[in-house]
Design a protein around this motif. Structure first.
Motif, PDB file in Angstrom:
ATOM      1  N   UNK A 192     -10.943  -9.375   2.609  1.00 28.54           N
ATOM      2  CA  UNK A 192     -10.018 -10.509   2.598  1.00 28.54           C
ATOM      3  C   UNK A 192      -9.442 -10.830   1.224  1.00 28.54           C
ATOM      4  N   UNK A 193     -10.088 -10.381   0.149  1.00 22.43           N
ATOM      5  CA  UNK A 193      -9.659 -10.753  -1.196  1.00 22.43           C
ATOM      6  C   UNK A 193      -8.378 -10.071  -1.633  1.00 22.43           C
ATOM      7  N   UNK A 194      -7.715 -10.661  -2.619  1.00 19.48           N
ATOM      8  CA  UNK A 194      -6.435 -10.163  -3.133  1.00 19.48           C
ATOM      9  C   UNK A 194      -6.640  -8.910  -3.981  1.00 19.48           C
ATOM     10  N   UNK A 195      -5.824  -7.882  -3.718  1.00 17.84           N
ATOM     11  CA  UNK A 195      -5.977  -6.601  -4.400  1.00 17.84           C
ATOM     12  C   UNK A 195      -4.736  -6.177  -5.186  1.00 17.84           C
ATOM     13  N   UNK A 196      -3.688  -6.995  -5.133  1.00 18.91           N
ATOM     14  CA  UNK A 196      -2.454  -6.563  -5.787  1.00 18.91           C
ATOM     15  C   UNK A 196      -1.906  -5.342  -5.068  1.00 18.91           C
ATOM     16  N   UNK A 197      -1.502  -4.331  -5.836  1.00 16.41           N
ATOM     17  CA  UNK A 197      -1.003  -3.095  -5.242  1.00 16.41           C
ATOM     18  C   UNK A 197      -2.151  -2.098  -5.065  1.00 16.41           C
ATOM     19  N   UNK A 198      -2.048  -1.296  -4.023  1.00 20.27           N
ATOM     20  CA  UNK A 198      -3.058  -0.269  -3.737  1.00 20.27           C
ATOM     21  C   UNK A 198      -2.342   1.057  -3.568  1.00 20.27           C
ATOM     22  N   UNK A 199      -2.906   2.115  -4.157  1.00 20.07           N
ATOM     23  CA  UNK A 199      -2.308   3.441  -4.016  1.00 20.07           C
ATOM     24  C   UNK A 199      -3.399   4.458  -3.697  1.00 20.07           C
ATOM     25  N   UNK A 200      -3.093   5.347  -2.758  1.00 16.65           N
ATOM     26  CA  UNK A 200      -4.010   6.435  -2.378  1.00 16.65           C
ATOM     27  C   UNK A 200      -3.314   7.759  -2.659  1.00 16.65           C
ATOM     28  N   UNK A 201      -3.972   8.618  -3.447  1.00 16.31           N
ATOM     29  CA  UNK A 201      -3.403   9.929  -3.768  1.00 16.31           C
ATOM     30  C   UNK A 201      -4.328  11.036  -3.281  1.00 16.31           C
ATOM     31  N   UNK A 202      -3.762  11.993  -2.556  1.00 13.25           N
ATOM     32  CA  UNK A 202      -4.497  13.162  -2.081  1.00 13.25           C
ATOM     33  C   UNK A 202      -4.145  14.355  -2.964  1.00 13.25           C
ATOM     34  N   UNK A 203      -5.161  14.956  -3.567  1.00 12.11           N
ATOM     35  CA  UNK A 203      -4.932  16.152  -4.355  1.00 12.11           C
ATOM     36  C   UNK A 203      -4.939  17.392  -3.475  1.00 12.11           C
TER      37      UNK A 203
ATOM     38  N   UNK B 178       0.863  -1.188   0.000  1.00 11.32           N
ATOM     39  CA  UNK B 178       0.000   0.000   0.000  1.00 11.32           C
ATOM     40  C   UNK B 178       0.895   1.232   0.000  1.00 11.32           C
ATOM     41  N   UNK B 179       0.720   2.105  -0.976  1.00  8.78           N
ATOM     42  CA  UNK B 179       1.501   3.337  -1.062  1.00  8.78           C
ATOM     43  C   UNK B 179       0.552   4.532  -1.080  1.00  8.78           C
ATOM     44  N   UNK B 180       1.085   5.685  -0.761  1.00  7.07           N
ATOM     45  CA  UNK B 180       0.258   6.890  -0.805  1.00  7.07           C
ATOM     46  C   UNK B 180       1.105   8.102  -1.182  1.00  7.07           C
ATOM     47  N   UNK B 181       0.462   9.108  -1.735  1.00  6.77           N
ATOM     48  CA  UNK B 181       1.143  10.318  -2.169  1.00  6.77           C
ATOM     49  C   UNK B 181       0.216  11.517  -1.957  1.00  6.77           C
ATOM     50  N   UNK B 182       0.800  12.703  -1.965  1.00  4.65           N
ATOM     51  CA  UNK B 182       0.014  13.928  -1.857  1.00  4.65           C
ATOM     52  C   UNK B 182      -0.362  14.319  -0.443  1.00  4.65           C
ATOM     53  N   UNK B 183       0.147  13.600   0.571  1.00  5.77           N
ATOM     54  CA  UNK B 183      -0.224  13.955   1.948  1.00  5.77           C
ATOM     55  C   UNK B 183       0.310  15.330   2.335  1.00  5.77           C
ATOM     56  N   UNK B 184       1.263  15.853   1.545  1.00  6.20           N
ATOM     57  CA  UNK B 184       1.748  17.212   1.827  1.00  6.20           C
ATOM     58  C   UNK B 184       0.660  18.265   1.593  1.00  6.20           C
ATOM     59  N   UNK B 185      -0.397  17.883   0.877  1.00  6.09           N
ATOM     60  CA  UNK B 185      -1.519  18.802   0.658  1.00  6.09           C
ATOM     61  C   UNK B 185      -2.429  18.905   1.883  1.00  6.09           C
TER      62      UNK B 185
ATOM     63  N   UNK C 117      -3.402   5.657   5.198  1.00  8.64           N
ATOM     64  CA  UNK C 117      -2.460   6.640   4.656  1.00  8.64           C
ATOM     65  C   UNK C 117      -2.295   7.825   5.599  1.00  8.64           C
ATOM     66  N   UNK C 118      -3.397   8.327   6.121  1.00  5.84           N
ATOM     67  CA  UNK C 118      -3.334   9.505   6.979  1.00  5.84           C
ATOM     68  C   UNK C 118      -2.679   9.173   8.321  1.00  5.84           C
ATOM     69  N   UNK C 119      -3.012   8.025   8.891  1.00  5.07           N
ATOM     70  CA  UNK C 119      -2.430   7.626  10.177  1.00  5.07           C
ATOM     71  C   UNK C 119      -0.914   7.513  10.062  1.00  5.07           C
ATOM     72  N   UNK C 120      -0.440   6.894   8.981  1.00  9.01           N
ATOM     73  CA  UNK C 120       0.999   6.688   8.824  1.00  9.01           C
ATOM     74  C   UNK C 120       1.714   7.938   8.329  1.00  9.01           C
ATOM     75  N   UNK C 121       0.963   8.940   7.933  1.00 12.68           N
ATOM     76  CA  UNK C 121       1.560  10.236   7.601  1.00 12.68           C
ATOM     77  C   UNK C 121       1.545  11.176   8.808  1.00 12.68           C
ATOM     78  N   UNK C 122       1.090  10.649   9.944  1.00  8.91           N
ATOM     79  CA  UNK C 122       1.051  11.450  11.164  1.00  8.91           C
ATOM     80  C   UNK C 122      -0.094  12.432  11.208  1.00  8.91           C
ATOM     81  N   UNK C 123      -1.149  12.159  10.469  1.00  5.59           N
ATOM     82  CA  UNK C 123      -2.310  13.046  10.405  1.00  5.59           C
ATOM     83  C   UNK C 123      -3.497  12.417  11.126  1.00  5.59           C
ATOM     84  N   UNK C 124      -4.363  13.256  11.663  1.00  2.00           N
ATOM     85  CA  UNK C 124      -5.572  12.757  12.314  1.00  2.00           C
ATOM     86  C   UNK C 124      -6.471  12.097  11.283  1.00  2.00           C
ATOM     87  N   UNK C 125      -7.026  10.942  11.628  1.00  2.00           N
ATOM     88  CA  UNK C 125      -7.920  10.240  10.702  1.00  2.00           C
ATOM     89  C   UNK C 125      -9.261  10.962  10.620  1.00  2.00           C
TER      90      UNK C 125
END
Length: 387
Positions: free
Chosen positions: A275-286, A88-95, A121-129
């Motif tokens: 529970x099902x397989x999802x491969x890679x997951x990405x979350x992007x914040x604009x 699981x990856x994420x980007x754009x949390x700087x916004x 993504x938000x929890x691991x970026x140190x942001x309040x959920x």
């Protein structure tokens, strides 16, 4: 806050009592046993249920706030979230500026995992959920309602039939979302449209955007939206565990004109999605949208561009697009081989062939559609074309 008691999440003062009620609920104990010991739950459920409840009571002793509960269960949730993925990856949390609440509006593909990955993504970026909007159709069982409201979820009443009741519910929801962000300083997550985009076509429903404005009708629409820091979120799954079920539903709708859910179908979708397989997951914040619109229609078009533009495309999307008979041949969509490594593409081809083989022939066009549509939408945006 009393005005919002019917829909709001539980407060810190309610956590301890709700946990005690939840752990004493036989239905919740049964779910725990089936999740933790799937093979033993049926023959030995009578023994496992009280043992698991005792263990959880000990683990959660002293937990009396929502934040403390989230911290306590975070390692378990993380394992569950990541278990069915290749990362699981994420980007754009700087916004997302710390200490400033945002109204997060996202594409909707999975009932439970969409907000779960945003939380991750938000929890691991140190942001309040954020607080999470969830339809009342998913809260039929008391223990499910308790679980979701403990995890900062609030209720969206979708099962109302009368026009007056619906209007009142939207008015209350609008007031609560505005109160959450402007008074409580709490971010909110909501899907861009009611129901999952089963055909892969992520579009924002302008009625939801109008709802944000309903409780502040005396203010200009654009000013209200700016004050809420409306932020687009793109959630990308390499593979959708529910893709075959969605293809079946789309095919039945196309051939008969309607689709009636079987009892417990939402529960099965939730379980498969978790529970099902999802491969890679990405979350992007604009970035928060602050200009370029005057009304809900223009704002919806702008959100669509941002959400679709932020969607991560994987090899399977290109493979499906090459098979899609309705693809736009005028678009300059490159071949998958020019974008991905040979090993990555080979793995994707193998998995895609397995999914196609598991799908009945008459439903395969709808399986292809789910993965191909995001390609066409994103490349139309890149070319400056309307969706």
């Amino acid at each position: 806050m009393a005005a919002f008691d019917a829909i709001r999440p539980y407060s810190d003062a309610e956590v301890a009592a709700v946990l005690q009620r939840l752990l004493a609920d036989p239905a919740f104990q049964d779910i725990l046993a089936r999740y933790r010991f799937p093979r033993l739950a049926k023959p030995l459920g009578w023994l496992l249920r009280p043992i698991l409840a005792f263990y959880l009571r000990r683990e959660l002793a002293g937990v009396d706030t929502v934040a403390a509960l989230q911290s306590k269960i975070e390692p378990y949730v993380d394992r569950s979230i990541v278990r069915g993925t290749d990362g699981v990856t994420f980007s754009g949390t700087e916004h997302l500026r710390p200490g400033e609440p945002h109204l997060l509006i996202a594409n909707h593909r999975d009932i439970v995992m969409d907000p779960a990955y945003v939380n991750y993504a938000m929890y691991h970026a140190g942001l309040a959920t954020p607080r999470i909007a969830i339809g009342d159709n998913l809260l039929q069982k008391p223990f499910v309602s308790d679980l979701m409201r403990l995890n900062k979820s609030f209720t969206v009443h979708r099962s109302l039939s009368g026009r007056r009741e619906k209007l009142a519910a939207f008015q209350l929801l609008s007031a609560y979302i505005n109160h959450s962000i402007r008074s409580d300083g709490e971010s909110v997550w909501i899907a861009q449209a009611e129901g999952r985009a089963k055909d892969g076509d992520d579009r924002t429903d302008s009625a939801i955007l109008k709802m944000f404005h309903m409780s502040r009708k005396d203010e200009p629409f654009a000013e209200v939206i700016r004050s809420l820091r409306l932020t687009p979120v793109s959630i990308s799954y390499e593979y959708d565990p529910c893709d075959l079920a969605k293809a079946r539903e789309l095919q039945i709708r196309a051939s008969t004109g309607s689709y009636d859910k079987a009892p417990g179908e939402d529960d099965l979708s939730i379980a498969q999605g978790i529970t099902g397989y999802k491969g890679r997951v990405h979350v992007h914040f604009g970035a928060a949208i602050e200009q370029g619109f005057e009304d809900a229609r223009q704002l919806a078009a702008l959100l669509d561009q941002q959400i679709i533009g932020g969607y991560r495309l994987f090899p399977v999307h290109y493979l499906a697009y090459a098979q899609w008979q309705a693809r736009d041949t005028t678009l300059a969509v490159p071949e998958a081989a020019s974008l991905f490594s040979a090993s990555e593409l080979r793995n994707a081809e193998q998995y895609w062939q397995q999914r196609m083989a598991a799908c009945p022939a008459e439903q395969r066009p709808y399986l292809i559609l789910q993965y191909a549509r995001p390609i066409q939408n994103q490349y139309r945006i890149r070319a400056g074309l309307p969706l």
